[in-house]
Enzyme design. Structure first.
Site, mmCIF file in Angstrom:
data_model
loop_
_atom_site.group_PDB
_atom_site.id
_atom_site.type_symbol
_atom_site.label_atom_id
_atom_site.label_comp_id
_atom_site.label_asym_id
_atom_site.label_seq_id
_atom_site.Cartn_x
_atom_site.Cartn_y
_atom_site.Cartn_z
ATOM 1 N N SER A 236 -30.250 -22.277 -68.711
ATOM 2 C CA SER A 236 -31.658 -22.399 -68.833
ATOM 3 C C SER A 236 -31.816 -22.827 -70.426
ATOM 4 O O SER A 236 -33.244 -23.397 -70.674
ATOM 5 C CB SER A 236 -32.573 -21.015 -68.476
ATOM 6 O OG SER A 236 -31.898 -20.005 -68.774
ATOM 7 N N ASP B 7 -16.768 -15.940 -97.205
ATOM 8 C CA ASP B 7 -15.720 -16.784 -96.544
ATOM 9 C C ASP B 7 -16.269 -17.988 -95.734
ATOM 10 O O ASP B 7 -15.680 -18.990 -95.409
ATOM 11 C CB ASP B 7 -14.683 -15.938 -95.944
ATOM 12 C CG ASP B 7 -13.818 -15.231 -96.539
ATOM 13 O OD1 ASP B 7 -13.680 -15.578 -97.896
ATOM 14 O OD2 ASP B 7 -13.140 -14.318 -96.202
ATOM 15 N N TYR C 216 -6.597 -21.349 -98.723
ATOM 16 C CA TYR C 216 -6.421 -20.331 -97.604
ATOM 17 C C TYR C 216 -5.895 -21.012 -96.514
ATOM 18 O O TYR C 216 -6.163 -22.070 -96.186
ATOM 19 C CB TYR C 216 -7.955 -19.739 -97.204
ATOM 20 C CG TYR C 216 -7.864 -18.608 -96.320
ATOM 21 C CD1 TYR C 216 -7.801 -17.559 -96.637
ATOM 22 C CD2 TYR C 216 -7.736 -18.848 -94.785
ATOM 23 C CE1 TYR C 216 -7.750 -16.525 -95.544
ATOM 24 C CE2 TYR C 216 -8.119 -18.159 -94.028
ATOM 25 C CZ TYR C 216 -7.973 -16.632 -94.183
ATOM 26 O OH TYR C 216 -7.856 -15.958 -93.417
ATOM 27 N N GLY D 96 -26.853 -18.600 -64.431
ATOM 28 C CA GLY D 96 -26.843 -17.404 -63.665
ATOM 29 C C GLY D 96 -25.627 -17.092 -62.987
ATOM 30 O O GLY D 96 -25.309 -16.205 -62.131
ATOM 31 N N HIS E 14 -24.471 -19.812 -77.949
ATOM 32 C CA HIS E 14 -25.658 -18.898 -77.739
ATOM 33 C C HIS E 14 -25.489 -17.573 -77.299
ATOM 34 O O HIS E 14 -24.942 -17.571 -75.718
ATOM 35 C CB HIS E 14 -26.682 -19.621 -76.916
ATOM 36 C CG HIS E 14 -28.190 -18.598 -77.010
ATOM 37 N ND1 HIS E 14 -28.770 -17.813 -77.876
ATOM 38 C CD2 HIS E 14 -28.878 -18.520 -75.893
ATOM 39 C CE1 HIS E 14 -29.649 -17.509 -77.787
ATOM 40 N NE2 HIS E 14 -29.790 -17.296 -76.511
ATOM 41 N N HIS F 248 -35.629 -13.608 -80.866
ATOM 42 C CA HIS F 248 -34.597 -14.020 -79.738
ATOM 43 C C HIS F 248 -33.334 -13.454 -80.089
ATOM 44 O O HIS F 248 -32.856 -12.315 -79.723
ATOM 45 C CB HIS F 248 -34.833 -15.392 -79.598
ATOM 46 C CG HIS F 248 -34.238 -15.946 -78.405
ATOM 47 N ND1 HIS F 248 -34.203 -17.270 -78.197
ATOM 48 C CD2 HIS F 248 -33.213 -15.532 -77.544
ATOM 49 C CE1 HIS F 248 -33.471 -17.457 -77.061
ATOM 50 N NE2 HIS F 248 -33.062 -16.452 -76.708
ATOM 51 N N GLY G 104 -25.802 -15.556 -72.290
ATOM 52 C CA GLY G 104 -25.074 -16.398 -73.126
ATOM 53 C C GLY G 104 -24.568 -17.888 -72.568
ATOM 54 O O GLY G 104 -24.633 -17.983 -71.346
ATOM 55 N N ASN G 105 -24.435 -18.670 -73.301
ATOM 56 C CA ASN G 105 -23.744 -19.888 -72.850
ATOM 57 C C ASN G 105 -23.180 -20.740 -74.009
ATOM 58 O O ASN G 105 -23.599 -20.573 -75.187
ATOM 59 C CB ASN G 105 -25.172 -20.698 -72.210
ATOM 60 C CG ASN G 105 -26.337 -20.544 -73.125
ATOM 61 O OD1 ASN G 105 -26.381 -21.237 -74.192
ATOM 62 N ND2 ASN G 105 -27.151 -20.026 -72.550
ATOM 63 N N HIS H 287 -26.503 -13.080 -76.863
ATOM 64 C CA HIS H 287 -27.444 -11.952 -77.475
ATOM 65 C C HIS H 287 -26.658 -10.827 -78.041
ATOM 66 O O HIS H 287 -26.703 -9.431 -77.408
ATOM 67 C CB HIS H 287 -28.268 -11.527 -76.130
ATOM 68 C CG HIS H 287 -29.372 -12.502 -75.971
ATOM 69 N ND1 HIS H 287 -30.304 -12.466 -74.932
ATOM 70 C CD2 HIS H 287 -29.412 -13.884 -76.292
ATOM 71 C CE1 HIS H 287 -31.227 -13.368 -74.819
ATOM 72 N NE2 HIS H 287 -30.589 -14.434 -75.530
HETATM 73 ZN ZN ZN Z 1 -31.261 -16.314 -75.348
#
Ligand code: ZN
Length: 233
Positions: free
Chosen positions: A76, A121, A230, A47, A96, A172, A29-30, A98
């Site tokens: 990456s 919503d 809301y 990393g 991003h 992905h 993730g990033n 997973h």
């Molecule tokens: Zn990815």
């Protein structure tokens, strides 16, 4: 004060939310945070474990993905972020992950149908799943092409990135975006929740119908429409 301190801090804080929200394991993730006036964004170094992140370790890159400041190599996936910032001038953050359920829908190559008001919503559309990338795109500049795959999918479906702030990339995983990095992470968490609910819905009733239009409109408009009521703002 360095001139990139604000986005480095914002990017770090937003990245740290990913493991807290259960959206990532290990270094997956990033998240990035952009400064449009300076034409740069800060992103997680590649990393590096979440526990070791600090604002100083964020990497600042321009909208072509070239490093402007930082000692680490950027994530990456940096070029995917760069392409989206380059073309979508109203976004200020991208995330991003997973995350399990959203990634499962991406692997199944399926849009997430709007089954309930939680989904409505946030957006009136099914969450789109972009097709898996072509061999040509994969062999080429893969991360750059991932950005184009995302943009092309929204364009083909005539969806606006301002209304649909989340997508699955086939085989992905999800990408989400927003005006800020913090909100992009919020969208990642919302997407994971929607993905889980939709999965359970289909398991309980494989014939479950999509939410009817009147409810989709009601729920979206009361949060986002001109007469929204809301919350407290
Ligand atoms: Zn990815």
């Amino acid at each position: 004060m360095g001139k990139y301190d604000e986005i480095k801090f914002a990017a770090c804080q937003a990245n740290l939310q990913l493991p807290v929200l259960g959206l990532v394991v290990f270094t997956f993730g990033n998240v990035s945070a952009a400064d449009r006036n300076q034409g740069v964004f800060a992103i997680k170094p590649s990393g590096v474990a979440y526990a070791e992140l600090s604002p100083e370790k964020m990497v600042v890159v321009d909208f072509d993905g070239q490093t402007v400041e930082g000692t680490f190599r950027p994530s990456s996936d940096t070029k995917t972020h760069a392409v989206l910032y380059n073309h979508w001038n109203k976004i200020g953050g991208i995330a991003h992950t997973h995350s399990t359920y959203a990634t499962a829908w991406a692997q199944a190559q399926r849009d997430i149908p709007v089954f309930g008001t939680t989904h409505a919503d946030h957006t009136t559309a099914d969450i789109p799943c972009a097709p898996p990338m072509s061999d040509e795109m994969i062999r080429g500049d893969y991360e750059l092409q991932t950005g184009f795959q995302i943009m092309n999918c929204l364009k083909e479906r005539q969806l606006s990135y301002e209304e649909v702030e989340m997508i699955l990339v086939g085989n992905h995983a999800p990408f989400t975006w927003a005006k800020t990095a913090e909100k992009a992470v919020y969208n990642s968490a919302v997407l994971e929740s929607i993905a889980q609910m939709a999965f359970l819905t289909e398991n309980i009733n494989p014939e479950a119908p999509r939410l009817k239009d009147s409810l989709i409109k009601k729920h979206y408009d009361r949060k986002h429409g001109p007469d929204s009521y809301y919350g407290q703002s």
